[in-house]
Design a protein around this motif. Structure first.
Motif, PDB file in Angstrom:
ATOM      1  N   ARG A 101       0.812  -1.215   0.000  1.00 29.22           N
ATOM      2  CA  ARG A 101       0.000   0.000   0.000  1.00 29.22           C
ATOM      3  C   ARG A 101       0.844   1.264   0.000  1.00 29.22           C
ATOM      4  N   ARG A 104       1.529   4.207  -2.928  1.00 27.42           N
ATOM      5  CA  ARG A 104       0.660   4.013  -4.077  1.00 27.42           C
ATOM      6  C   ARG A 104      -0.640   4.800  -3.932  1.00 27.42           C
ATOM      7  N   THR A 105      -1.203   5.167  -5.061  1.00 33.07           N
ATOM      8  CA  THR A 105      -2.541   5.756  -5.077  1.00 33.07           C
ATOM      9  C   THR A 105      -3.546   4.627  -5.226  1.00 33.07           C
ATOM     10  N   VAL A 106      -4.452   4.524  -4.268  1.00 34.14           N
ATOM     11  CA  VAL A 106      -5.432   3.448  -4.257  1.00 34.14           C
ATOM     12  C   VAL A 106      -6.825   4.018  -4.486  1.00 34.14           C
ATOM     13  N   ILE A 107      -7.483   3.516  -5.515  1.00 34.29           N
ATOM     14  CA  ILE A 107      -8.878   3.847  -5.809  1.00 34.29           C
ATOM     15  C   ILE A 107      -9.688   2.587  -5.541  1.00 34.29           C
ATOM     16  N   ALA A 133      -1.710   2.637 -14.406  1.00 27.76           N
ATOM     17  CA  ALA A 133      -2.686   2.134 -13.439  1.00 27.76           C
ATOM     18  C   ALA A 133      -2.956   0.664 -13.680  1.00 27.76           C
ATOM     19  N   VAL A 152      -0.549   3.345  -9.447  1.00 28.79           N
ATOM     20  CA  VAL A 152      -1.979   3.589  -9.201  1.00 28.79           C
ATOM     21  C   VAL A 152      -2.704   2.256  -9.351  1.00 28.79           C
ATOM     22  N   PRO A 169      -8.278   3.879   1.353  1.00 25.44           N
ATOM     23  CA  PRO A 169      -7.996   4.245  -0.035  1.00 25.44           C
ATOM     24  C   PRO A 169      -7.661   5.736  -0.115  1.00 25.44           C
ATOM     25  N   ASP A 170      -7.190   6.153  -1.268  1.00 25.85           N
ATOM     26  CA  ASP A 170      -7.075   7.589  -1.537  1.00 25.85           C
ATOM     27  C   ASP A 170      -8.401   8.130  -2.054  1.00 25.85           C
ATOM     28  N   ILE A 171      -9.098   7.304  -2.818  1.00 21.10           N
ATOM     29  CA  ILE A 171     -10.459   7.621  -3.264  1.00 21.10           C
ATOM     30  C   ILE A 171     -11.315   6.388  -3.034  1.00 21.10           C
ATOM     31  N   PHE A 205      -9.289  10.735   3.175  1.00 25.91           N
ATOM     32  CA  PHE A 205      -9.433  10.287   1.789  1.00 25.91           C
ATOM     33  C   PHE A 205     -10.671  10.908   1.135  1.00 25.91           C
ATOM     34  N   ALA A 269      -7.891  11.586 -10.217  1.00 20.41           N
ATOM     35  CA  ALA A 269      -6.693  10.773 -10.010  1.00 20.41           C
ATOM     36  C   ALA A 269      -5.616  11.027 -11.058  1.00 20.41           C
TER      37      ALA A 269
END
Length: 438
Positions: A101, A104-107, A133, A152, A169-171, A205, A269
């Motif tokens: 994790r 990283r950008t997590v959606i 991504a 991503v 998450p980030d989003i 987030f 994102a």
């Protein structure tokens, strides 16, 4: 990350296999056990423990961690027994969070319906914008299979996965929320809480909501702070997305909603509007989700993924002006079919074929609320297709959109969908029609 004691895999599906590979890559010498409730415990280099032997294995502390597959309910009493013995329960997703994790950008996208399409669209929009991504979860790869391959990651997550997700998450996105999976969660209220655990947590987030989710008071409370919400699309952005969707393979108003939500996420994102539009154009319908086949003069629509009445309503709305034969019914989850039954004639359904176990309830409601429609109750899918062959003049489109799970007659919705398409080709293909005409 190092494991000091043996590990038990509960479940032997794709995620369990990827968990075993992950453990082997980290600690080749680690002892691994596997337990299943049904089927074969076919995991390489894992020693089976029968489900009935687990209480003693827990008492003997033969392992120090359980990695539970998503299909295994976290509310099984055996897990309380494990926790009371000091043995934690985790998941493939949470192991990914611990290992990969950071940085990283997590959606993370969930919801009762539309999450797979929305996640796939988001991934396409980002990649067509030049963003590196990856796509994982219920579509794409299992979380530990995607590992650290992309900066991503777009996760499509079921309520089984969000229930105990232990990283943020980030989003976080919710498409909609309807009753579902009550047998796994134990109640509708618990299903809602487990699904919304994705966003109903402290943290800074961002949150994105689909149109139906925005109108849901339960979802609104889970958002907590509405300053989390992503910005709305501009008029120009919305116009471009609607135009792209109209000329794409995305059918129905619900898929426009999915595209708008995916665009909102992708733009936030790092995506660009040109990439969003290109991603929509590149979308191909996922298997068993309004999957169309031309069979003779008929349109055959495999929507076997639809396991709620709301999903069936969306499927019917995607085919305005058609004369539809609808095949519906399946595993009992005590869902209310009254509203769906009252909409059938308005949506162009001329013929309804119902399957056990929920079929009789839907058939009764349909006869009361849509009296001009032909309603046929059958014992199985093959009998349903045969019944339709005798009513061929009543429809130009056959839609399998069951509004119920498949477990009573099929292994899963994929098997049900494949069988539907095969039977339709057998019964309505050119050779079959020629034979019937003789």
């Amino acid at each position: 990350m190092r494991f000091e004691e043996p590990v038990l895999l509960y479940g032997a599906g794709r995620e369990a296999f990827s968990t075993r590979q992950f453990l082997k890559s980290r600690q080749p010498e680690l002892k691994v056990f596997v337990t299943v409730d049904s089927g074969a415990a076919d995991i390489p280099e894992a020693e089976p423990i029968a489900a009935g032997d687990l209480p003693k294995a827990i008492a003997d502390h033969r392992f120090g961690l359980i990695v539970k597959s998503p299909g295994v309910s976290r509310y099984k009493p055996i897990f309380d027994l494990a926790r009371n013995a000091g043995i934690p329960i985790t998941s493939n997703l949470n192991l990914w969070g611990s290992a990969y994790r950071h940085g990283r950008t997590v959606i993370a996208i969930s919801g009762t319906k539309g999450k797979s399409t929305t996640a796939t669209l988001t991934h396409l929009m980002l990649t067509h914008s030049g963003v590196d991504a990856g796509l994982a979860g219920n579509v794409g790869l299992a979380p530990l299979e995607i590992a650290d391959k992309h900066p991503v990651v777009v996760f499509e997550l079921s309520s089984y996965q969000t229930a105990d997700m232990n990283f943020l998450p980030d989003i976080g996105a919710i498409t909609n929320l309807y009753p579902e999976h009550v047998d796994w969660h134990g109640s509708v209220e618990r299903y809602y809480a487990d699904k919304l655990h994705l966003i109903d947590r402290d943290g800074g987030f961002a949150v994105a909501l689909g149109r139906a989710a925005r109108a849901n008071a339960i979802v609104a409370r889970a958002v907590r702070d509405h300053r989390r919400l992503l910005r709305e699309l501009t008029e120009a952005e919305e116009t471009a997305i609607k135009a792209a969707t109209a000329s794409s393979r995305l059918r129905g108003a619900h898929n426009l909603d999915n595209a708008l939500l995916a665009a909102q996420i992708a733009l936030a994102a790092g995506g660009a509007l040109a990439g969003v539009v290109a991603g929509i154009g590149a979308f191909r319908p996922l298997p068993h989700r309004l999957e169309e086949h031309a069979v003779g003069a008929l349109t055959i629509v495999n929507d076997s993924i639809s396991t709620t009445p709301e999903a069936t309503k969306a499927a019917l709305a995607a085919y305005p002006g058609r004369r539809i034969a609808l095949i519906a019914g399946g595993h009992e989850r005590e869902q209310d079919y009254t509203e769906l039954a009252g909409l059938l004639e308005q949506r162009g359904v001329t013929t309804l074929v119902t399957l056990p176990v929920t079929g009789p309830r839907l058939a009764e409601a349909a006869r009361n609320l849509s009296p001009r429609m032909s309603v046929v109750e059958v014992a199985d899918l093959e009998a349903g297709i045969r019944a339709l062959a005798d009513m061929r003049e009543r429809f130009d489109t056959i839609i399998l959109s069951p509004g119920a799970p498949s477990y009573n007659q099929f292994k899963n919705f994929e098997e049900r969908g494949r069988r539907f398409v095969a039977l339709s080709r057998e019964m309505f293909g050119a050779g079959a029609l020629d034979q019937n005409a003789e």
